[in-house]
Write a protein that holds these residues in place. Structure first.
Motif, PDB file in Angstrom:
ATOM      1  N   PHE A 128       0.800  -1.218   0.000  1.00  0.00           N
ATOM      2  CA  PHE A 128       0.000   0.000   0.000  1.00  0.00           C
ATOM      3  C   PHE A 128       0.840   1.278   0.000  1.00  0.00           C
ATOM      4  O   PHE A 128       0.348   2.339   0.330  1.00  0.00           O
ATOM      5  N   GLU A 129       2.107   1.195  -0.366  1.00  0.00           N
ATOM      6  CA  GLU A 129       2.936   2.407  -0.437  1.00  0.00           C
ATOM      7  C   GLU A 129       4.039   2.207  -1.466  1.00  0.00           C
ATOM      8  O   GLU A 129       4.863   1.303  -1.326  1.00  0.00           O
ATOM      9  N   LEU A 133      -4.779   7.811   8.903  1.00  0.00           N
ATOM     10  CA  LEU A 133      -4.321   8.338   7.617  1.00  0.00           C
ATOM     11  C   LEU A 133      -3.895   7.208   6.689  1.00  0.00           C
ATOM     12  O   LEU A 133      -4.185   7.222   5.487  1.00  0.00           O
ATOM     13  N   ARG A 134      -3.216   6.217   7.263  1.00  0.00           N
ATOM     14  CA  ARG A 134      -2.795   5.068   6.450  1.00  0.00           C
ATOM     15  C   ARG A 134      -4.014   4.277   5.981  1.00  0.00           C
ATOM     16  O   ARG A 134      -4.068   3.825   4.836  1.00  0.00           O
ATOM     17  N   ARG A 153      -7.655   2.642   1.745  1.00  0.00           N
ATOM     18  CA  ARG A 153      -9.027   2.654   1.228  1.00  0.00           C
ATOM     19  C   ARG A 153      -9.070   3.195  -0.200  1.00  0.00           C
ATOM     20  O   ARG A 153      -9.751   2.642  -1.078  1.00  0.00           O
ATOM     21  N   ASN A 154      -8.324   4.271  -0.450  1.00  0.00           N
ATOM     22  CA  ASN A 154      -8.289   4.849  -1.795  1.00  0.00           C
ATOM     23  C   ASN A 154      -7.681   3.876  -2.802  1.00  0.00           C
ATOM     24  O   ASN A 154      -8.154   3.757  -3.942  1.00  0.00           O
ATOM     25  N   GLN A 155      -6.619   3.176  -2.383  1.00  0.00           N
ATOM     26  CA  GLN A 155      -5.975   2.229  -3.294  1.00  0.00           C
ATOM     27  C   GLN A 155      -6.891   1.046  -3.602  1.00  0.00           C
ATOM     28  O   GLN A 155      -6.962   0.589  -4.747  1.00  0.00           O
ATOM     29  N   ASP A 212      -5.478   6.003   3.068  1.00  0.00           N
ATOM     30  CA  ASP A 212      -4.697   5.764   1.850  1.00  0.00           C
ATOM     31  C   ASP A 212      -4.973   4.367   1.296  1.00  0.00           C
ATOM     32  O   ASP A 212      -5.142   4.180   0.087  1.00  0.00           O
ATOM     33  N   ARG A 267      -2.056   8.531  12.714  1.00  0.00           N
ATOM     34  CA  ARG A 267      -1.288   8.011  11.580  1.00  0.00           C
ATOM     35  C   ARG A 267      -1.910   6.728  11.035  1.00  0.00           C
ATOM     36  O   ARG A 267      -1.894   6.487   9.828  1.00  0.00           O
TER      37      ARG A 267
END
Length: 752
Positions: free
Chosen positions: A133-134, A603-604, A609-611, A607, A600
């Motif tokens: 995821f990053e 926020l992760r 969820r969007n991916q 992110d 944090r």
């Protein structure tokens, strides 16, 4: 070897240690090693690494051999330098990339950051990293890419032959993680089709010869089509080459207790304090087993540090924790050098055992324990138990000392226990894990005959009786792990990922394999798409994909915060309330702190969820529906739909409340623990399993009749404790999984 008394009995000087003297100072000259000295140019720092003396030999072996095994001790510089040597030698020309895999994400991030600094580029340009995821890399620009083993495995879904890579380096292969073992098997398979692909394996001495034998295909006849595709004399040797590189600059003196310690956490703290009282330079690294232990030790060390402030010591003690659940920024902060006049004491799990280097560490205190996951295929449940580490792991931990001066490793066990009770090597993760996700990934890569896949170490062969006899002949030479494999195939078939012939079901199985999630989460997300509640389930799946959304600290404060969001339907629906509150606050960090929520982590999760949303969009899964705009559950029907979608992935882990009650007689305040049993037990080992709801669940003090749980782990007391629990209705099991569950009339004479 010198032994030392139990910590706390006498002062550190009575341990028989001379912290400022190297035991073997009169021996051979020390090998050069990297010290992060800002006064030296980066080029000079690189030349001081032991691996630099072997640069020419390494590149020669890589040129002439398809596989090269590098045995490099801690501090040799292999992780940061080998990818750079390959880049400098032209292996990234023509748009090709060099990949370097790491077993842990923190290692991939820190190593990539250091290599980018050495190459004089911004992180994400010529040098990048990719973790789950990053992705911090630029297509068409990045030439050296650090990633976790799992990320490279997922990349094979789109590029099965890894055509954009000229060389793949598998670092820390001796850790034998599940992803590493699968990756090694696939790389061997790829080399048959791509003789030009170079594989470099970084391993400890114990595993090096095993790795070399596994990749030795010199006696295997290459298919004619492949042989004709390689010009005469141009094909690299299929016999692996081995290269050994020295490591530490200074010797590390190992010490043992004279008598076993009853409390290794307290013993570790007392040992660290005694070392600190000697007032000699050097940071301390303590190895414990988990987050709770690390935080408890840091708290004790902080208390001791405040007491010692009145003394005339030149150094002040600063304790910090390092574990996998720590936010990435905090993890990276641990690697910063301590301020002048401060001794850093890092209390870490085995995350600090390999790959990452804590500069300045001179003293290592090793509890000789670690948490290990063990999967039981007969029950389908995991155990997370504290177990002794292996001698190989102990050697790795000792190697963390001695980087800047003579080092010391203090093992909190007797020498006799170390020699007699610790195994030589750690059991590979492949032999103690649930293989459902692995099998699904291999199936999606077109490997249908799982039993004949070439494993470096096959899964364990627990099969017995008629099952073992029935499958024994079919499994062949590589037929270990029959029960584990059968369990994985059964689970995937129940989830709809495999058809009746154990082949990948289409489109459902292919869609599940495409999502970077474990099969259970992938199934509930796809079920949500069918039921029209994708947005809500996306949120739940994203929050289940982070370590924890609740902030560490006092249990009472966290419990009070949970109560503000808790609902009778369980933890997964509670996560939706947390998400809504955080969103309505404008994703405020202040709101997160006030509600004991990790900002944090949220926020992760956002992110992730969007991916995942982008993945669903690529699969053409409809996301808009009447439920998508709902911000709260005003109607029971809406809530029931979301719960059913969640249960569609977790129905295998369904449990029913029994009339049993377990009471701790020694505790008069104990009101008893309700006992749950697996619905799918059908007799046998699974029927004997007793489950209870974990104290971290919002349903801990409730007694829902039927539940599904995302995870259950066996603790040291023998209980299996359910986490992330969802309350369900009994009729949903036959509705959602009629191929697994069936309602039958209850015989009154049967034991309920």
């Amino acid at each position: 070897m010198t032994s030392f008394l139990r910590p706390g009995q006498q002062s550190a000087s009575a341990f028989g240690l001379a912290f400022d003297v190297d035991r073997d100072a009169g021996g051979a000259g020390a090998a050069p090693v990297f010290n992060k000295n800002e006064r030296l140019a980066i080029s000079e720092q690189r030349r001081r690494l032991p691996i630099y003396a072997h640069r020419t030999e390494l590149l020669y072996l890589v040129e002439g051999h398809a596989t090269t095994v590098v045995v490099g001790e801690t501090g040799s510089g292999k992780t940061t330098q080998v990818p750079q040597y390959l880049h400098e030698a032209g292996w990234t020309q023509g748009g090709k990339l060099v990949a370097c895999t790491q077993p842990r994400r923190v290692a991939a991030m820190t190593v990539a950051s250091r290599v980018a600094e050495e190459m004089g580029c911004r992180l994400g340009q010529d040098v990048g990293y990719s973790i789950r995821f990053e992705d911090v890399s630029t297509p068409g620009v990045t030439r050296v890419r650090f990633c976790t083993d799992g990320v490279l495995l997922r990349e094979m879904m789109d590029d099965p032959l890894l055509l954009k890579y000229s060389c793949v380096m598998v670092d820390e292969a001796h850790e034998r993680s599940l992803a590493t073992d699968v990756l090694l098997g696939l790389l061997k398979k790829i080399q048959r089709r791509r003789p030009d692909l170079r594989v470099i394996i970084s391993s400890s001495t114990i595993e090096a010869e095993k790795m070399a034998r596994f990749f030795d295909t010199s006696n295997v006849r290459r298919p004619r089509a492949h042989a004709e595709g390689v010009q005469q004399g141009a094909a690299p040797s299929r016999s692996p080459a081995l290269l050994s590189v020295e490591g530490r600059t200074h010797n590390v003196q190992v010490h043992y207790l004279e008598a076993p310690a009853s409390d290794y956490i307290q013993a570790a703290v007392e040992t660290a304090v005694n070392i600190h009282r000697e007032d000699l330079p050097g940071d301390i690294l303590i190895f414990l087993t988990g987050q709770d232990e690390c935080e408890a030790a840091v708290k004790l060390l902080d208390e001791e540090g405040r007491r010692l402030q009145r003394s005339r010591l030149k150094l002040r003690m600063q304790a910090v924790a390092l574990y996998a659940g720590l936010p990435a920024a905090h993890q990276l902060g641990v690697f910063e050098p301590a301020p002048r006049g401060v001794r850093k004491v890092v209390v870490a799990t085995n995350i600090a055992e390999t790959s990452v280097t804590l500069e300045g560490t001179v003293y290592v205190i090793d509890s000789c324990f670690a948490k290990q996951r063990c999967y039981n295929p007969l029950t389908g449940l995991e155990s997370l138990l504290i177990a002794p580490i292996s001698k190989a792991s102990a050697a790795q931990r000792a190697g963390r000392a001695g980087r800047v001066r003579p080092g010391h490793c203090l093992r909190l066990c007797t020498e006799g226990d170390f020699e007699q009770k610790l195994p030589a090597t750690t059991v590979p993760e492949m032999q103690r894990s649930d293989l459902s996700g692995t099998v699904l990934q291999l199936k999606s890569l077109g490997i249908d005959n799982i039993m004949h896949f070439e494993w470096l170490a096959p899964p364990p062969a627990e099969a017995s009786g008629w099952l073992g006899g029935w499958l024994g002949g079919r499994a062949g030479r590589r037929g270990g792990g029959v029960v584990t494999m059968i369990r994985a195939l059964e689970s995937l078939h129940a989830l709809g990922a495999l058809d009746g012939d154990a082949r990948l079901a289409r489109p459902l199985g292919a869609q599940m394999a495409d999502l970077p999630l474990d099969p259970v989460l992938a199934r509930m997300l796809l079920a949500a798409g069918q039921m029209g509640c994708t947005a809500k389930v996306l949120t739940v799946v994203a929050m289940l994909s982070v370590q924890s959304v609740w902030a560490p600290g006092g249990r009472r404060g966290v419990d009070e915060a949970k109560a503000r969001f808790a609902v009778a339907e369980g933890d997964l629906v509670t996560y939706l309330n947390v998400w809504r509150g955080w969103e309505e606050s404008g994703r405020s960090k202040k709101w997160a702190i006030e509600n004991h929520v990790m900002h944090r982590s949220m926020l992760r999760a956002a992110d992730i969820r969007n991916q995942l949303q982008a993945h669903l969009r690529r699969q053409g899964i409809k996301q808009a529906s009447a439920l998508e705009g709902a911000t709260s559950f005003d109607h029971d029907e809406e809530l029931e739909t979301v719960r059913k979608a969640l249960a569609a992935g977790m129905f295998i882990n369904a449990a029913k409340l029994t009339e049993e009650l377990t009471v701790k007689l020694s505790d008069q305040a104990d009101t008893g623990a309700s006992v749950y049993r697996l619905v799918r037990s059908a007799g046998g080992s699974a029927a004997a399993v007793k489950l209870r709801i974990h104290h971290s669940s919002v349903l801990f003090r409730c007694r829902p009749q039927w539940v599904c749980f995302y995870a259950a782990e066996q603790n040291d007391s023998g209980w299996y404790e359910m986490r992330d629990v969802l309350a369900i209705e009994s009729g949903w099991l036959t509705e959602l999984a009629g191929h697994v569950y069936k309602m039958v009339p209850l015989n009154p004479q049967m034991r309920r």
